[in-house]
Design an enzyme around this catalytic site. Structure first.
Site, short mmCIF file in Angstrom:
data_model
loop_
_atom_site.label_atom_id
_atom_site.label_comp_id
_atom_site.label_asym_id
_atom_site.label_seq_id
_atom_site.Cartn_x
_atom_site.Cartn_y
_atom_site.Cartn_z
N CYS A 1 34.72 -25.49 18.31
CA CYS A 1 35.37 -25.12 17.05
C CYS A 1 34.51 -24.18 16.21
CB CYS A 1 35.78 -26.37 16.26
SG CYS A 1 34.42 -27.32 15.59
N VAL B 1 46.40 -32.82 34.88
CA VAL B 1 46.16 -31.78 33.89
C VAL B 1 44.82 -31.11 34.19
CG1 VAL B 1 45.78 -31.33 31.44
CG2 VAL B 1 47.50 -32.97 32.14
N ALA C 1 47.26 -47.40 29.72
CA ALA C 1 47.29 -48.45 28.71
C ALA C 1 47.50 -47.88 27.30
CB ALA C 1 45.98 -49.23 28.76
N CYS D 1 37.20 -49.11 33.36
CA CYS D 1 38.01 -50.33 33.37
C CYS D 1 37.74 -51.15 34.62
CB CYS D 1 39.49 -49.97 33.32
SG CYS D 1 39.97 -49.17 31.80
N THR E 1 38.98 -34.42 31.08
CA THR E 1 40.31 -34.04 30.58
C THR E 1 40.33 -34.01 29.06
OG1 THR E 1 41.19 -35.20 32.50
CG2 THR E 1 42.78 -34.46 30.88
ZN LIG Z 1 33.66 -28.82 17.18
#
Ligand SMILES: [Zn+2]
Length: 348
Positions: free
Chosen positions: A253, A110, A39, A193, A139
């Site tokens: 990060c 993936v 979608a 969904c 994912t």
């Molecule tokens: Zn982060």
């Protein structure tokens, strides 16, 4: 003198001060990877292709079904009847919409071992933006690892019920998806969904907003700093934005540990969300014609360029084998039963 057709095509986009001729040129030399052609992905990919993004990679593991059509805007009844892979059905439709865009379709799941290659890293075609059209956090966190590792913005999107959410992550000095959500939620803990339903206008709004954010980061170098997570309800019209700060201690990060990407764990067989079917992961590419020949006595199979499909055991199961070796056994939700069917017909 008439203006060249390609100039005319984008004229009403180019006169926007936000884009202009320079922005249009940036779009035409840009590459967007759209992961998931459901979608969100169909809407985002269509708008990016119409906008003249030069190269668009479409990646999806599923085939079109009738229950997709109320919200997945690139597909029609013929695609559902044929069970065409979504990435390929989307590629064909988008190629008819804008033949000037280079569009690649990857019919694949993936996973950590193939994700960077499918998205185009490692070759000379790394994307300038990753659009998240997936339906699961496993994912998404894998995409987040890739986005942070390579410094490519990730346009997160989600839609469920009448609501949607959009955020851009992995911008310079900005937060990543893990700063916002900590980590993938426990499997089965989130509405889907299938269980909560989904409103077509809500997912269309998410896909449209993702396309706008993708165009913006491709046209203007993103400013460093915090990000916002937008949430809206298409039924009530409510809208709010939450500021997301970078977490200096973030596993991804902050410490640059890419837990979802740098894993040797093979993907497991899994019941497909909300469906009477189990996916068996790929263990290597399969010669579909040779397999069809081998299976000729077991049932009636059709073979296409992307997959083999047929009913076995007097229609009790439907077996689909994709060229990458992945299989879907329909007719059971039991992983062990599906693995046993798979071993009997495809081999392990
Ligand atoms: Zn982060």
């Amino acid at each position: 003198m008439p203006e060249p057709a390609e100039h005319a095509r984008y004229r009403r986009q180019e006169i926007l001060p936000e884009i202009g001729p320079a922005g249009q040129a940036r779009l035409s030399s840009a590459h967007a990877a759209v992961v998931g052609c459901g979608a969100l992905g169909t809407v985002a990919a269509e708008l990016l292709v119409r906008a003249g993004v030069g190269r668009v990679t479409l990646i999806d593991r599923d085939v079109v079904e009738l229950t997709n059509l109320h919200r997945q805007t690139l597909f029609d009844e013929a695609d559902a009847a044929a069970g065409t892979p979504k990435a390929e059905a989307a590629r064909a439709r988008l190629a008819a919409i804008n033949s000037g865009v280079r569009i690649e379709a990857c019919v694949a799941d993936v996973v950590a071992s193939n994700a960077e290659g499918l998205l185009g890293f490692g070759a000379d075609r790394a994307p300038g933006v990753i659009v998240d059209g997936t339906d699961n956090f496993e994912t998404r966190f894998l995409l987040n690892d890739i986005a942070v590792k390579h410094g490519v913005p990730l346009i997160y999107g989600g839609g469920i019920g009448t609501t949607g959410a959009v955020g851009v992550f992995a911008l310079p000095s900005g937060p990543c998806l893990r700063c916002a959500f900590d980590g993938p939620p426990a499997p089965g803990s989130q509405p889907t969904c299938e269980t909560a339903g989904v409103l077509g206008p809500a997912t269309a709004a998410v896909g449209a907003r993702q396309a706008a954010v993708a165009m913006r980061v491709l046209v203007e170098p993103p400013a460093p700093g915090a990000a916002t997570l937008e949430r809206f309800d298409l039924w009530t019209g409510e809208h709010r934005s939450v500021r997301i700060e970078r977490d200096p201690g973030c596993l991804c990060c902050g410490t640059r540990r890419f837990e979802c990407l740098d894993t040797d764990d093979a993907p497991a067989s899994a019941t497909l969300c909300g469906r009477d079917a189990v996916q068996i992961p790929a263990s290597g590419a399969v010669d579909l014609d040779a397999l069809a020949e081998r299976l000729a006595g077991a049932g009636r199979f059709t073979v296409g360029p992307f997959m083999l499909r047929g009913e076995i055991e007097a229609g009790r199961y439907q077996l689909t084998v994709f060229g990458d070796g992945r299989s879907v056994i329909r007719g059971t939700r039991d992983v062990a039963e599906a693995r046993s069917v798979h071993a009997r017909y495809v081999g392990s």
